[in-house]
Design an enzyme around this catalytic site. Structure first.
Site, PDB file in Angstrom:
ATOM      1  CE  LYS A 179      -1.872   3.110   2.683  1.00 58.72           C
ATOM      2  NZ  LYS A 179      -2.042   4.192   1.729  1.00 58.72           N
ATOM      3  N   GLY A 232       6.555   4.741   8.410  1.00 60.87           N
ATOM      4  CA  GLY A 232       5.643   5.866   8.560  1.00 60.87           C
ATOM      5  C   GLY A 232       5.911   6.575   9.874  1.00 60.87           C
ATOM      6  CD  GLU A 235      -0.980  10.388  15.440  1.00 55.83           C
ATOM      7  OE1 GLU A 235      -0.293  11.318  14.998  1.00 55.83           O
ATOM      8  OE2 GLU A 235      -2.225  10.394  15.466  1.00 55.83           O
ATOM      9  CB  THR A 236       0.996   5.578  11.247  1.00 53.21           C
ATOM     10  OG1 THR A 236       0.489   6.856  10.887  1.00 53.21           O
ATOM     11  CG2 THR A 236       0.333   4.532  10.389  1.00 53.21           C
ATOM     12  N   GLY A 237       2.579   4.009  13.594  1.00 45.07           N
ATOM     13  CA  GLY A 237       3.216   2.781  14.082  1.00 45.07           C
ATOM     14  C   GLY A 237       2.507   2.228  15.316  1.00 45.07           C
ATOM     15  CD  GLU A 387       9.679  12.372  12.204  1.00 45.48           C
ATOM     16  OE1 GLU A 387       8.565  11.853  12.254  1.00 45.48           O
ATOM     17  OE2 GLU A 387      10.684  11.792  11.755  1.00 45.48           O
TER      18      GLU A 387
END
Ligand code: NAP
Ligand code: MG
Length: 499
Positions: A179, A232, A235-237, A387
């Site tokens: 994706k 990524g 937060e997505t992790g 970051e």
């Protein structure tokens, strides 16, 4: 305008909904191609195809050498398309054509080859020590593919990241659903075309373009997926790890960073200043391992800063498709707002804006922001802790090297970092004390396909590249062969029988 398609079960197709979305050139905000918006149903079909192909075992059952031969065909096709990939990468993500011509396309394609060759040569049989007392047995490890892998990738190095997910998964015998990021799907879709042309068994490689919030949760929760590999944000992790936990999927996560560049008093100043600038402003700071905290000794501080301000003037910001440009825009309006938001935060926190901080006056369109340096930064300020993922450098002063190391490590992240010094043995000692997955000495950003890359702390889980990264796409099976011929001498004989 070119209209791309999904690639599922060996066939190109539209999204079930028929919906498409334009991708935009961040340098001039013009649309460049239409891309399908896949939904949950498309994602499920891709997962089912990957599952079926894995369970049938055609690809997984091939010898690594045969898989490598098939994948080298993909490499050859990519090699022929190198110039087109470089151009498309620059248009889709706003990388300078200079960078995509010198790095993303050639290095990405070379990484494909190196990972395939290395993966193809790793032994699937690993001997264990011979056991001959009290019972004779032969023990070994069989390295096996994990199964169906989902690869979720970001927009900063779209082609390279597609390679880093696809080549290891495939060479180690897995099936994959890839994706791409919504902002930059095009070069991953070109990789899909190369794979289609090389005629791999259907379902082994699938690509689904669509929103992270729709495609992502399906990939991370579907019980047919065995592993999720994400590059990524942290937060997505966290989100991916949480979703994947219900079915206990394997995960590898390459996440954010706030990496330190530690300058020592004895550094070659020309190299240290240029290295620190390259470490931060390469690709407009949109690199996870960027050295966004530059930690400089008080004794050389003024000299260092004067040189830095002089050298930053040699970064040429402009149209990413112009070969003279060395720094392009950031990827999107959203990202531009994030970066300018952090510049405001830095000012409010009382850091001193040395240069930059605005939109370059000569660029009317596109998501541009000047290379920006703050000094007088304390390591506990938000601009030193969070970051930003844009061209913003925080310079922090130190007196004692122990204090510098403490600050370098005072971060939730642990991805990269550098030490600049003429005393290499001392630099190595300090590199060992920095808690990150990669430390460069007198260098920055050079990633080696044969060396592991990944994060300590909240910068990630697991490694990519090199043997360490390839083995993350395998399961370890212990096979025990008992060699005792006489039933009554088997180790278990007296446990449940009383003859
Ligand atoms: P992101 O928002 O985390 O997106 C990364 C990928 O995850 C995209 O494909 C995104 O899809 C997808 N995604 C979003 N929400 C999801 C969800 N709920 N479930 C599953 N997938 C989801 O990161 P980004 O903004 O694209 O990239 C920048 C970040 O990546 C930075 O923080 C940077 O440090 C990090 N990064 C790390 C590395 C590394 O190697 N450690 C390398 C590059 C970048 P959509 O695009 O459709 O939203
Ligand atoms: Mg784009």
């Amino acid at each position: 305008m070119e209209r791309y398609q999904l690639f599922i079960d060996g066939k190109f197709c539209d999204a079930e909904s028929g919906e498409t979305r334009p991708t935009v050139n961040p340098g001039n905000e013009e649309p460049i191609a239409l891309v399908p918006v896949a939904g949950k149903g498309d994602t499920r079909r891709a997962i089912e195809a990957a599952r079926r192909s894995f369970d049938e075992g055609t690809w997984a059952g091939m010898s690594p050498k045969d898989r490598a031969a098939k994948l080298m065909k993909v490499f050859q096709i990519l090699k022929d398309k190198e110039a087109d990939i470089a151009e498309l990468e620059s248009k889709d993500g706003g990388s300078t054509i200079r960078k995509t011509t010198m790095m993303d396309a050639p290095v990405g394609i070379e990484h494909f080859r190196l990972l395939v060759e290395l993966g193809g040569s790793l032994p699937t049989y690993e001997p264990l020590p011979w056991v001959d007392f009290p019972f004779v047995s032969w023990n070994f490890v069989n390295r096996e593919p994990i199964g169906v892998c989902a690869g979720i990738i970001p927009w900063n190095f779209p082609f390279m990241m597609a390679v880093w997910k696809t080549a290891p998964a495939l060479i180690m015998g897995n099936s994959i659903v890839l994706k791409p990021a919504s902002d930059t799907p095009l070069t991953a879709l070109e990789l899909a075309k190369a794979i289609a042309e090389a005629d791999l068994p259907p379902g082994v490689f699938n690509i689904v373009t669509g929103s992270g919030s729709v495609v992502g949760p399906e990939l991370c929760t579907n019980p047919m997926v065995d592993k999720v590999a994400l590059t990524g944000s942290t937060e997505t992790g966290r989100n991916v790890m949480r979703m994947a936990s219900d079915t206990v999927k394997k995960v590898t996560l390459e996440l954010g960073g706030k990496s330190p560049t530690l300058v020592l008093e004895d550094a070659d100043l020309d190299i240290a200043v240029d290295g620190a600038l390259f470490g931060t402003f390469f690709h407009a700071g949109q690199v996870c391992e960027s050295g966004t905290r530059c930690i400089v000794p008080a004794s050389i501080y003024d000299k260092f800063m004067a040189k830095m301000v002089e050298r930053i003037g040699h970064i040429k910001i402009g149209d990413p498709q112009d070969f003279e440009t060395t720094m392009g825009p950031v990827v999107s309006k959203t990202q531009l707002d994030t970066v300018t938001g952090y510049i405001d935060i830095g000012l409010k926190e009382g850091a001193n804006l040395v240069c930059g901080g605005r939109r370059p006056t000569h660029m009317e369109k596109g998501f541009f922001v000047e290379p920006t340096i703050f000094d007088g930064v304390r390591n506990d300020m938000r601009i030193a802790q969070e970051e930003i993922f844009g061209p913003v450098l925080s310079v922090i002063r130190y007196d004692e090297v122990d204090e510098a190391i403490r600050m370098a490590n005072d971060s939730i992240y642990g991805l990269g970092g550098a030490v600049f010094s003429r005393d290499v043995p001392r630099a190595i000692d300090l590199a060992k004390r920095i808690r990150t997955g990669t430390v460069w000495i007198n260098d920055y950003h050079l990633l080696n396909a044969l060396a592991p890359f990944g994060g300590y702390k909240q910068s990630g889980v697991g490694r990519e590249l090199g043997p360490h990264g390839l083995l993350e796409y395998t399961q370890v099976k212990h096979i025990h062969v008992d060699l005792t011929a006489d039933r009554s001498k088997k180790f278990w004989y007296n446990y449940i029988f009383n003859d």
